[in-house]
Design an enzyme around this catalytic site. Structure first.
Site, PDB file in Angstrom:
ATOM      1  N   HIS A 151       0.829  -1.213   0.000  1.00 47.79           N
ATOM      2  CA  HIS A 151       0.000   0.000   0.000  1.00 47.79           C
ATOM      3  C   HIS A 151       0.861   1.261   0.000  1.00 47.79           C
ATOM      4  O   HIS A 151       0.403   2.325  -0.371  1.00 47.79           O
ATOM      5  CB  HIS A 151      -0.927  -0.002   1.219  1.00 47.79           C
ATOM      6  CG  HIS A 151      -2.133  -0.858   1.028  1.00 47.79           C
ATOM      7  ND1 HIS A 151      -3.163  -0.931   1.933  1.00 47.79           N
ATOM      8  CD2 HIS A 151      -2.473  -1.694   0.024  1.00 47.79           C
ATOM      9  CE1 HIS A 151      -4.086  -1.767   1.489  1.00 47.79           C
ATOM     10  NE2 HIS A 151      -3.682  -2.244   0.341  1.00 47.79           N
ATOM     11  N   TYR A 379       4.032  -9.617  -6.446  1.00 48.50           N
ATOM     12  CA  TYR A 379       3.551  -9.394  -5.077  1.00 48.50           C
ATOM     13  C   TYR A 379       2.074  -9.752  -4.914  1.00 48.50           C
ATOM     14  O   TYR A 379       1.415  -9.274  -4.005  1.00 48.50           O
ATOM     15  CB  TYR A 379       3.833  -7.963  -4.627  1.00 48.50           C
ATOM     16  CG  TYR A 379       5.162  -7.866  -3.910  1.00 48.50           C
ATOM     17  CD1 TYR A 379       5.297  -8.318  -2.607  1.00 48.50           C
ATOM     18  CD2 TYR A 379       6.286  -7.385  -4.546  1.00 48.50           C
ATOM     19  CE1 TYR A 379       6.518  -8.276  -1.953  1.00 48.50           C
ATOM     20  CE2 TYR A 379       7.516  -7.333  -3.905  1.00 48.50           C
ATOM     21  CZ  TYR A 379       7.622  -7.779  -2.605  1.00 48.50           C
ATOM     22  OH  TYR A 379       8.828  -7.745  -1.956  1.00 48.50           O
ATOM     23  N   HIS A 382      -1.865 -13.306  -2.120  1.00 48.06           N
ATOM     24  CA  HIS A 382      -3.096 -13.543  -1.356  1.00 48.06           C
ATOM     25  C   HIS A 382      -3.134 -14.870  -0.601  1.00 48.06           C
ATOM     26  O   HIS A 382      -3.807 -14.959   0.426  1.00 48.06           O
ATOM     27  CB  HIS A 382      -4.315 -13.413  -2.280  1.00 48.06           C
ATOM     28  CG  HIS A 382      -4.612 -11.993  -2.632  1.00 48.06           C
ATOM     29  ND1 HIS A 382      -4.644 -11.519  -3.932  1.00 48.06           N
ATOM     30  CD2 HIS A 382      -4.873 -10.921  -1.856  1.00 48.06           C
ATOM     31  CE1 HIS A 382      -4.913 -10.230  -3.925  1.00 48.06           C
ATOM     32  NE2 HIS A 382      -5.066  -9.839  -2.689  1.00 48.06           N
TER      33      HIS A 382
END
Lengths: 604, 299
Positions: A151, A379, A382
């Site tokens: 993020h 990346y 999950h």
């Protein structure tokens, strides 16, 4: 070599050239991970140089030149502009993603090929979690951490409804939200900025966050957001009376922080922890520099906090998830160099190997700095997320079984309040995340409700994202990062039954295997939590995030950080941060060397 | 059937000369225009040769743009629109056509044939285009660069001749990349066609006997080879293309097998159809017609 890379040219040294040849010969016989630690670590450094030379490609900036603001020379701008004073657009929020491969290699399939084979079928047959496969060397904070970090680095923005992909559903598929017999997947937000003619057929997309490792997830990627999260007193971040981040009025269930998309309790823990860390740093600075105003304190504390987060990621999280001695050695060398006097004397002060990247001269190598689409692709982790979590309390024995779906989105703050910051941190420290493997994709994410979006199958979406963004499929991706192509499905994986299923889905064509499927299927080096193929991008980009950033290199000095700040970064790590803000965790962390490894369970 | 040559480390090549196969390979999803240079030393050397066809700011020459490049499709459509006004364009280059016709009819040119053709082609794109011996020499250098063996290629590059030729071609084309491509590379096929026409015309009164369309069909020449790369492995019909195979489309050989169809020289109907697919045959026909008229007038 051309204006495409905005004039940046890679310069290879003689030693690097010699080592490159030597290791080509060595690797013909022995893989890097089978070499002794020091040789293996040097091998990784050779890979990195090769990748720096061949695997950085500029896709244009896609943004207008930013305006100069006071302080841009001394601290990080809110949007990441002026990190490079010569190339102010480099890495700023809104700038395009770059590429790790030559642009003609990054072209999406056309027409029906783009949807073949069906991502929904891949989701059901290859990705769906049958039984939870834990990553036993890690705790769940490690999973939350990487989302916390991504993020910081990138976001493509929220997809809009127009022109969605329509994935035909197989007979018998019970997808609950079909439209004309299809599952719809919204496309990535398009880049509508003018295209440079040299881009060819490569699609471009913009990163709405700053590309830099600047803790933008906490501080935001624009000035307005930054001002929203600040208390405007003593440089501190706004927190409530209970010491927790306040709610975001525009995002139900999420905390008011820099970037709070895809919010869940794991993110909330880390955002709260590092907001507290910021405020403690502000206190420390205020004591030493009482004349500094709110802005100065905030910006200096941000620099220090961001560097501390980068350090934790480099020398704690990474060796935690990639548990190989050569890598552990390499990551410490990345940060602080190899503590050997002879080596330092021979290689000199500017050597990354001798003194670490931190404080070395800034270098963009062969292209302007930007996060890359390939980086975002590797990346996609999950499977780290479990469907169920066993929560513990520090003061009471026993566990409470919870579903992760109940601790995310709009329910996050309520869940945090009812279970408590301390107990949740303790719980996250003592349970395992999922292993990053096939058949381990969290099922709740395969039928996931998100505000403002249709029902989502995140596994299918992950597959489509790589395809639509022109990220090469697995076999070509391998080749482009310097590994051999595989010829059979069995060469990819030894997971029982996986090769057979993949062969059926991909109709025997190993070149069609999707990147994410290949990465999840690939047999791993000893101690690794994700694939060696993904790791190649990681080798390059993990160093690049530091080496390209003025504030980790040329400007990592006391005049910018203060002596207090440099000491703070030097002397702290994840464990000390945890213990500073939650001292009750002391017994749980006793004897734990890496805060991302499982903690002690105090009362079973 | 395609000829496949694989010598590990040296070359991975498929030569396709059957017209139907050629079309299918050209249209196959795994076959792309940009060359990565992977697959062997030969593949790398060919890729390096094509990589120079870029403007100083990195813009790609149109003939080397990828199939899915939105600018390629846009430029192709625009150019086709411009080049479809055949009569006015032929009118524009009437002086050059007259020179070429005179040459075909057995006359002598005051300047080299290549210069005349280059000027004719250039003026189709830019009315003010002026070719010269130097500009034609630049075109010849670029053609030689593409065909040269390694030592000569090395010399062309390191003597500076390559860059000088690129600079000159781009300068006379006023940075019009389609014009640059046509006046540097594509024009040579027209030069060959005109030479063939002259030979044809000078044999036994053919000029009077053969009508323009027939003459055009007999003399139209396509590019000898066009290169592509199979990025991933796949079968195209019975041809097994391994990943990173350099695909040599022998367009001229294929065209000779379908000489009655001028479109086969221009990939007519394919994604990479040459925008001049109507204009070049018309130009050749016109040259023959004028030569014929001149001969009859003279008689």
């Amino acid at each position: 070599m051309s204006r495409e890379n905005d004039g940046f040219v890679y310069h290879r040294g003689l030693l690097q050239a010699v080592l490159d040849v030597v290791y080509r010969v060595v690797n013909f016989f022995v893989r890097w991970d089978h070499l002794p630690t020091l040789l293996g670590s040097a091998n990784l450094s050779v890979f990195r140089e090769r990748l720096r030379e061949h695997n950085l490609h500029h896709a244009g900036y896609g943004t207008a030149p930013p305006g100069w603001k006071t302080g841009n020379d001394r601290w990080r701008s809110a949007d990441g502009s002026f990190n490079s004073l010569d190339h102010p657009r480099m890495g700023m929020a809104g700038a395009r993603f770059g590429r790790n491969f030559p642009l003609p290699e990054c072209v999406p399939d056309s027409g029906d090929n783009l949807l073949e084979p069906s991502p929904r079928v891949i989701s059901q047959v290859l990705l769906a979690r049958d039984t939870f496969i834990p990553a036993t060397s890690l705790n769940l904070l490690a999973a939350a951490w990487i989302q916390f970090e991504t993020h910081n680095w990138f976001s493509h923005g929220l997809p809009r409804p127009e022109n969605a992909f329509k994935i035909p559903l197989e007979p018998g598929d019970t997808w609950p939200d079909p439209v004309d017999g299809c599952m719809q997947i919204r496309r990535t937000v398009p880049d509508n900025t003018p295209r440079e003619p040299w881009l060819g057929a490569t699609p471009t997309f913009c990163n709405i966050n700053s590309h830099w490792w600047d803790a933008g997830q906490i501080y935001g990627s624009n000035r307005e957001r930054q001002m929203e999260i600040r208390s405007k007193a003593d440089g501190k971040i706004k927190v409530g009376d209970d010491g927790m981040l306040p709610p975001d009025p525009d995002h139900q269930g999420a905390d008011l922080t820099g970037f709070n998309d895809n919010w869940w309790v794991g993110l909330s823990l880390l955002h709260n922890l590092f907001a507290r860390e910021h405020n403690v740093i502000c206190d420390g600075l205020k004591t030493r520099y009482p004349s500094w105003n709110d802005e100065e304190l905030f910006q200096r504390a941000r620099l220090i906090n961001a560097a501390l987060i980068a350090k934790i990621h480099t020398i704690e999280w990474t060796p935690g998830i990639l548990g190989h001695p050569a890598l552990d050695f390499g990551m410490h060398a990345n940060w602080s160099g190899i503590p050997n006097r002879v080596l330092r004397a021979v290689l000199g002060k500017n050597s990354e190997a001798a003194y670490g990247i931190i404080g070395s001269p800034t270098d963009q190598h062969s292209a302007p700095y930007a996060m890359t689409e390939e980086f975002t692709a590797v990346y996609r982790l999950h499977p780290l997320i479990p469907d169920d979590v066993d929560l513990r309390r520090l003061d009471v024995a026993g566990v409470e079984h919870c579903k992760l779906v109940d601790m995310q989105g709009g329910a996050s703050r309520k869940f945090m309040k009812s279970h408590g910051f301390v107990n949740l941190l303790y719980s996250f420290g003592t349970v395992h995340p999922g292993a990053i493997r096939l058949h381990n994709y969290p099922n709740f994410l395969r039928q996931f409700t998100k505000e403002g979006q249709p029902l989502l199958d995140m596994a299918a979406i992950d597959i489509m994202r790589d395809r639509e963004r022109g990220v090469p499929r697995y076999n070509r991706f391998r080749e482009l990062v310097g590994k051999k192509r595989v010829r059979t499905f069995e060469e990819i994986t030894s997971i029982p039954g996986a090769a057979k299923k993949m062969r059926a889905i991909y109709k025997g064509d190993v070149d069609r295997v999707d990147l994410m499927v290949g990465l999840l299927a690939e047999d791993l080096p000893d101690g690794f939590g994700f694939s060696d193929t993904a790791f190649r991008i990681f080798i390059l980009m993990a160093s690049r995030r530091l080496k390209s950033d003025r504030f980790f290199t040329d400007d990592y000095r006391a005049e910018v950080y203060t002596d207090f700040g440099l000491d703070w970064v030097q002397n702290n790590g994840m464990k000390s941060v945890l213990l500073r803000h939650v001292p009750q965790l002391g017994p749980a962390l006793e004897g734990v060397n890496n805060a991302f490894a499982p903690w002690n369970v105090l009362r079973s | 059937m395609a000829l496949i040559i694989t010598i590990p480390g040296l070359v991975r090549l498929a030569i396709v000369s059957d017209p139907d196969e050629l079309r299918r390979v050209n249209d196959a999803a795994v076959v792309a225009r940009p060359l990565s240079g992977r697959g062997g030393l030969f593949n790398r050397s060919v890729a390096a040769k094509l990589a120079v066809f870029r403007t100083p700011d990195g813009d790609i020459w149109p003939a080397f743009r990828d199939r899915h490049d939105p600018l390629r499709a846009e430029h192709q459509k625009d150019l086709e629109g411009v080049l479809s006004h055949i009569e006015p364009l032929l009118q524009r280059i009437a002086p050059e056509i007259a020179e070429l016709s005179n040459y075909v009819g057995g006359g002598r040119l005051r300047r080299s044939l290549g210069v005349v053709v280059q000027q004719a082609v250039g003026r189709l794109f830019r009315p003010g285009y002026v070719a010269s011996e130097e500009s034609y020499e630049a075109a010849r250098t670029l053609q030689a660069w593409l065909a040269a063996w390694p030592l000569r290629a090395w010399w062309i590059r390191y003597s500076g001749a390559l860059q000088a030729a690129l600079d000159r071609i781009e300068a006379v084309s006023e940075r019009d990349m389609a014009c640059a491509h046509a006046t540097a590379l594509a024009m040579e096929n027209i030069v060959k066609s005109i030479e063939l026409m002259r030979e044809l015309a000078l044999q036994g009164g053919n000029l009077a006997k053969i009508d323009p369309k027939d003459a055009m069909l007999r003399t139209l020449r396509a590019p000898a080879h066009v290169v592509r790369e199979a990025r991933d492995g796949d079968f195209v019909d019975l041809i097994r293309l391994r990943s990173r195979t350099l695909v040599l489309l022998a367009v001229e050989t294929a065209h000779q097998q379908r000489a009655s169809d001028p479109g086969s020289a221009f990939f007519a109907g394919s994604w990479n159809e040459c925008p001049a697919h109507g204009l070049v045959p018309a130009l050749l026909s016109k040259v023959w017609q004028v030569a014929k008229d001149q001969a009859q007038g003279g008689a």
